[in-house]
Design an enzyme around this catalytic site. Structure first.
Site, PDB file in Angstrom:
ATOM      1  N   GLU A   1       1.510   0.318  -4.961  1.00  0.00           N
ATOM      2  CA  GLU A   1       1.063   1.604  -5.488  1.00  0.00           C
ATOM      3  C   GLU A   1       2.279   2.522  -5.603  1.00  0.00           C
ATOM      4  O   GLU A   1       2.892   2.856  -4.590  1.00  0.00           O
ATOM      5  CB  GLU A   1       0.031   2.231  -4.556  1.00  0.00           C
ATOM      6  CG  GLU A   1      -1.279   1.475  -4.486  1.00  0.00           C
ATOM      7  CD  GLU A   1      -2.251   2.135  -3.515  1.00  0.00           C
ATOM      8  OE1 GLU A   1      -3.331   2.573  -3.960  1.00  0.00           O
ATOM      9  OE2 GLU A   1      -1.933   2.215  -2.314  1.00  0.00           O
TER      10      GLU A   1
ATOM     11  N   ASP B   1       0.835  -1.187   0.000  1.00  0.00           N
ATOM     12  CA  ASP B   1       0.000   0.000   0.000  1.00  0.00           C
ATOM     13  C   ASP B   1       0.877   1.247   0.000  1.00  0.00           C
ATOM     14  O   ASP B   1       1.853   1.339   0.750  1.00  0.00           O
ATOM     15  CB  ASP B   1      -0.890  -0.024   1.241  1.00  0.00           C
ATOM     16  CG  ASP B   1      -1.837   1.150   1.307  1.00  0.00           C
ATOM     17  OD1 ASP B   1      -2.725   1.232   0.443  1.00  0.00           O
ATOM     18  OD2 ASP B   1      -1.683   1.981   2.217  1.00  0.00           O
TER      19      ASP B   1
END
Length: 646
Positions: A353, A324
């Protein structure tokens, strides 16, 4: 200078002094094994400041003892308790703060007490024979992103243990995943997180789980008994075991970039301010958008991340990790994780990400951003380039793009189809976000059009394209289905690693909610009745995935092969076409032509003169053939994909 400013200066000075003291610890050798159990003795170890006066409070039966730890020259507090402490609850006390430490492996309800445990007790029958499903290349993966409650909670699922880890051991669940054809399940955060009160599960509070508390223990609300520390661990392993037996890998969503909060975090309770970044003025940096960001560049935070990843692999047999807000972490740390994982199994996939949610208190050029993927070999990032080229920008739900029949995104779509690598036919000056290639290999790009964090595909199409629902029933009409299938055809015929959101195969919606992280089940659940309502959708997804798996031309895996075999044909407004030529990747089909037409009009496309077999047309895929076509021109119907081969 005011006394208030002097106080701030003093706090900053003390914070820096504590960080200097931390350098006495060798990060390279520190394993973060805070509780080491044997039947003869249990060893407690804690990284905490020298002035912490650290203690261990532990409970055996009805007796509670609090014993001082000893501070060592290595900067680690240690306590050895003789005797068998198996199943004893414990807490560390550093200063006045009580915590389970930062690397608890077992906890009680809500994660507030640690639990001494012989981990062998948590192994399901046959665990020693559990093996990772084999994949030769990340290009072979088909990733299915899933939230535990979403997948099984609705009565229509017919799945036992709804919303639990064990739901993924249910025969119906496994059968659905196998029939669809995916071979990797990306489970949303499944460690112990803070937003769900495990003592009041009847309240049915919902959350995605991006609020970490104990990073190395499974979440109790997904177990059948959160009060039993053994239960959550064993049931998580049973889930992994069942998926592995079905040939499906398990990818864990990890959120090392921030904690639920600062004051109550185990990091802060054991070593204040060591694990967090601060800005020049002494305030906590907020690159996560959640009020704090961790300092992966700190030696022991880096070591924590490495050891945590290794622990999930070795103890739980995890096959991959999705980071994340990976852009908050530094490049050096991500490469160190990749190196450590490679020593265990190089096939374990790592992606994340490639951005942050705000500015980080660390030099941009050292962060693991999407633009810096070339500095992180064999680590992948999500491509918002192809995502937004297809459906429109993240910043405006009502604005469409290629799927809405709007010209201008063709070059961005081409870049995504090629895997965001250097390709002689892609003009990066016309690509929406990236003005130069950011992937060295196509397997460094995650190809997707929707995920948990945004509108799902159906809702985005409804929001950005008018007239996609029946005016009487408000249900999806044929045009919406056509665009949905067209979007996924672009994703699954691209050279990146394909990724889909759970339930897209049954045309899920979230009632238009953009950010459903704490919306109720009525918004987030899957309606399994849609499989009967829209059978053509599931069949198309299933056959599209099967075609990708059967034909190596769609998953070449290497940039050199992509440049050699992937040839783009002249674009038209709202139309992108490409040819995978000369038995690409050893494919049995000589030349494969894929044409994506989002226009509301049929289009004529020039192709090399030959006789072709049609394998995809008007929302139907059949590898055996839907018919043949001959000549040097083909007509592609509106808002659809055409795939032919010779």
């Amino acid at each position: 200078m005011t006394s208030k400013n002097m106080g701030k200066k003093m706090k900053l000075f003390l914070s820096m002094m504590m960080l200097m003291m931390a350098t006495t610890v060798s990060a390279q050798d520190f394993s973060f094994d805070e509780v080491t159990y044997t039947p003869e003795a249990t060893t407690f170890r804690l990284f905490a400041p020298k002035n912490a006066k650290a203690k261990v409070e532990y409970q055996t039966g009805n007796k509670t003892r609090c014993v001082k730890m000893k501070y060592g020259k290595d900067g680690i507090w240690t306590l050895v308790v003789k005797g068998n402490l198996n199943h004893a609850y414990y807490n560390f006390i550093a200063g006045k703060e009580k915590s389970v430490g930062v690397f608890a492996k077992a906890v009680g309800v809500n994660g507030t007490r640690g639990f001494v445990l012989d981990m062998k007790e948590t192994n399901p029958e046959g665990w020693e024979n559990d093996h990772r499903p084999v994949t030769k290349s990340p290009a072979d993966l088909v990733i299915y992103e899933m939230h535990h409650r979403d997948f099984s909670i609705d009565p229509s699922s017919g799945i036992k243990h709804k919303g639990k880890f064990l739901a993924l051991t249910d025969r119906k669940a496994i059968a659905h995943l196998k029939k669809l054809g995916i071979n990797a399940v990306h489970i949303l955060p499944s460690y112990d997180f803070g937003s769900i009160d495990e003592e009041h599960l009847a309240d049915n509070k919902y959350n995605w789980g991006y609020d970490p508390v104990n990073y190395n223990v499974p979440e109790g609300s997904y177990s059948t008994d959160p009060y039993n520390p053994v239960c959550r661990i064993m049931e998580f392993k049973q889930m992994v075991q069942a998926l592995h037996q079905a040939g499906i890998r398990v990818i864990l969503d990890v959120v090392y970039n921030h904690t639920y909060d600062i004051d109550h975090s185990n990091f802060q309770k054991t070593y204040p301010d060591y694990y967090y970044r601060k800005t020049k003025d002494g305030t906590y940096s907020n690159g996560s958008g959640c009020g704090n960001e961790t300092a992966s560049n700190q030696p022991l935070m880096r070591r924590f991340m490495i050891e945590s990843v290794k622990y999930w692999i070795n103890e739980y047999h995890i096959d991959g990790f999705r980071f994340d807000l990976m852009g908050i972490h530094d490049i050096e740390t991500m490469n160190a994780i990749r190196k450590a994982v490679d020593k265990i199994d190089p096939s374990i996939f790592i992606y994340g990400e490639g951005w942050s949610a705000g500015e980080c208190a660390y030099p941009y050029e050292k962060l693991a951003m999407k633009a810096h993927i070339p500095q992180m070999p064999r680590i992948a990032a999500f491509s918002d380039d192809i995502r937004d080229a297809l459906r429109g920008p993240f910043s405006d739900d009502t604005k469409g793009a290629f799927l809405a029949g709007l010209p201008g995104e063709e070059e961005s779509l081409k870049a995504g189809i090629a895997g965001m690598i250097q390709h002689p036919q892609v003009d990066y000056s016309k690509v929406n976000y990236s003005k130069e290639p950011w992937a060295l290999e196509p397997t460094q790009m995650i190809s997707y059009v929707s995920c948990h964090d945004d509108m799902c595909l159906v809702d985005r199409l409804k929001a950005s394209v008018k007239g996609l629902t029946d005016q009487t029933t408000n249900l999806p009409n044929d045009q919406l289905i056509c665009l949905d299938l067209l979007a996924q055809t672009a994703v699954f015929t691209s050279q990146g690693v394909p990724f889909m959101l759970c339930g897209e195969e049954m045309l899920r919606d979230k009632k238009g909610v953009h950010n459903s992280f704490e919306s109720p089940d009525s918004i987030n659940h899957l309606d399994w009745n849609n499989l009967e309502k829209y059978p053509q959708v599931f069949n198309y997804y299933k056959n599209l995935i099967a075609m990708r798996k059967h034909h190596p031309a769609f998953r070449l895996g290497k940039a050199e092969l992509v440049r050699e075999h992937l040839e783009f044909m002249p674009v038209q407004d709202c139309l992108v076409a490409f040819r995978l030529k000369d038995h690409a990747g050893g494919d049995e089909w000589k030349d494969i032509i894929v044409i994506l037409n989002s226009s509301r009009e049929p289009r004529i496309v020039d192709v090399p003169e030959d006789q072709y077999t049609i394998v995809a047309c008007d929302g139907v895929i059949n590898e055996q053939g839907l018919g043949t076509i001959a000549g040097c021109h083909v007509t592609v119907d509106p808002q659809s994909a055409l795939i032919i081969h010779n």
